[in-house]
Design an enzyme around this catalytic site. Structure first.
Site, PDB file in Angstrom:
ATOM      1  N   ASP A 259      51.257  29.335  40.918  1.00  0.00           N
ATOM      2  CA  ASP A 259      50.097  29.982  40.309  1.00  0.00           C
ATOM      3  C   ASP A 259      48.787  29.425  40.847  1.00  0.00           C
ATOM      4  O   ASP A 259      47.759  30.106  40.843  1.00  0.00           O
ATOM      5  CB  ASP A 259      50.154  29.795  38.788  1.00  0.00           C
TER       6      ASP A 259
ATOM      7  N   MET B 240      43.771  32.301  32.756  1.00  0.00           N
ATOM      8  CA  MET B 240      42.590  32.980  33.268  1.00  0.00           C
ATOM      9  C   MET B 240      42.380  32.795  34.771  1.00  0.00           C
ATOM     10  O   MET B 240      41.429  33.318  35.330  1.00  0.00           O
ATOM     11  CB  MET B 240      41.338  32.466  32.538  1.00  0.00           C
ATOM     12  N   ARG B 241      43.266  32.042  35.410  1.00  0.00           N
ATOM     13  CA  ARG B 241      43.047  31.760  36.833  1.00  0.00           C
ATOM     14  C   ARG B 241      43.038  33.038  37.666  1.00  0.00           C
ATOM     15  O   ARG B 241      42.229  33.177  38.589  1.00  0.00           O
ATOM     16  CB  ARG B 241      44.101  30.783  37.351  1.00  0.00           C
ATOM     17  N   ALA B 242      43.897  33.978  37.342  1.00  0.00           N
ATOM     18  CA  ALA B 242      43.951  35.216  38.115  1.00  0.00           C
ATOM     19  C   ALA B 242      42.620  35.950  38.064  1.00  0.00           C
ATOM     20  O   ALA B 242      42.156  36.485  39.071  1.00  0.00           O
ATOM     21  CB  ALA B 242      45.072  36.114  37.600  1.00  0.00           C
TER      22      ALA B 242
END
Length: 360
Positions: free
Chosen positions: A176, A257-259
């Site tokens: 991820d 929330m990284r995406a």
């Protein structure tokens, strides 16, 4: 000693190295991978590019071609057998205790600054090394701490990790953290295969002439990267773009929330690359697949998910392993995947948004 030559971006590379690099502009059928690498070159803080695919799909060739376009023209490879100290560097504690000064011996992260750090078979590395790699790639800084003594240095590089899915996957917590992912496939299009082979044979027969025929396009790539880096801080996200990114990520059921953040930054890098006046929903859609491919909760549903408008990545025949698995695991820094030509009968970005802190 090899003579040095100026690279189009003002960097320096040995003439032998430049002579044996297949031009980025000459790659065939690699549009999705080329776009992902260019975005990472414009904004290294994206967190790198994970390239998944079978053997012989030009993974290392493309990484080396990108490095040639960057300011330093530097490609650093991380051997599978490398220790953490070799990666991040070491501190001389005795000197620190005796003289009160910090003596730091740089590692591969320092050597890769402003260039490309290439990790073949990243899925086979110890998790601790992958974690250190991703930390530095996202922050642009490497910090070494030992017994209360610490040293930090700039480490802004394009991280390219490759893996063959048949040899195992990365843990979800690590995969991820790669900003973008591209899956390469074998090519079953006869015309594309012929074009790839013809280009490779032309390069083998006369690399200097072949490279010269792409000099103008190579210089254009260098100028586009430089201009995009300068333009990047001037581009802002409006509510329309924010809303679209949120909906796309919710539909993909991603964790955290990284995406969202990576998708915004990748869309901004694409807008900067194309000289756009503003970031648009179209830019978001064109980077969404590379951002979401490794983050969808149900990866088995990828075949049913909306696909990028870019053509599927195709097989290149510019990459043939030159070292065995055993040789790689000894820690050799050989040019993995490099295929020299033979007779035949690819800066720190200012004003970027930092990625969120690593989850503990």
């Amino acid at each position: 000693m090899n003579a040095s030559t100026d690279l189009p971006g003002g960097g320096i590379a040995s003439s032998s190295t430049a002579r044996t690099t297949f031009p980025f502009a000459a790659l065939i059928g690699q549009a999705p991978l080329q776009q992902a690498l260019l975005l990472a070159a414009i904004d290294p803080g994206l967190g790198g590019v994970l390239v998944s695919g079978p053997r012989g799909t030009a993974k290392s060739t493309t990484a080396r071609a990108l490095a040639e376009l960057l300011p330093e023209g530097q490609l650093v490879t991380l051997p599978l057998g490398a220790s953490e100290e070799r990666l991040i560097g070491t501190l001389d504690i005795e000197t620190a205790l005796r003289d009160g000064s910090v003596k730091f011996s740089p590692g591969l992260l320092a050597k890769a600054h402003r260039g490309v750090l290439y990790v073949d078979e990243v899925n086979l590395l110890p998790d601790a090394l992958v974690d250190a790699l991703l930390d530095a790639a996202a922050s642009g800084v490497n910090t070494v701490e030992r017994d209360g003594v610490s040293h930090s240095h700039a480490a802004s590089f394009v991280l390219i990790g490759t893996m063959n899915p048949q040899e195992g996957e990365l843990r979800p917590q690590l995969i991820d953290r790669f900003g973008l992912m591209v899956e390469l496939e074998n090519c079953f299009d006869s015309k594309v295969r012929q074009a790839i082979v013809k280009a490779r044979l032309a390069f083998d027969a006369d690399p200097d002439t072949f490279r010269a025929s792409y000099a103008t396009q190579q210089a254009a790539y260098v100028q586009r990267i430089h201009a995009a880096r300068e333009r990047l801080p001037q581009l802002a996200f409006d509510d329309t773009v924010h809303g679209h990114v949120s909906r796309v990520c919710i539909d993909a059921a991603v964790d955290g929330m990284r995406a969202d953040i990576v998708m915004l930054r990748a869309a901004r890098a694409l807008a900067a690359l194309e000289g756009a006046a503003a970031i648009t929903v179209e830019h978001v859609d064109r980077v969404a697949e590379a951002v979401l491919r490794h983050r969808r909760v149900n990866r088995d549903a990828d075949t049913h998910a909306p696909q990028s408008s870019s053509p599927p990545a195709q097989q290149e025949m510019h990459e043939f392993p030159q070292t065995s698995q055993a040789e790689r695991k000894t820690g050799s820094e050989g040019d993995w995947g490099q295929l020299p030509p033979e007779a035949a009968g690819t800066m720190r970005v200012k004003g970027v948004i930092p990625l969120p802190a690593k989850k503990r």
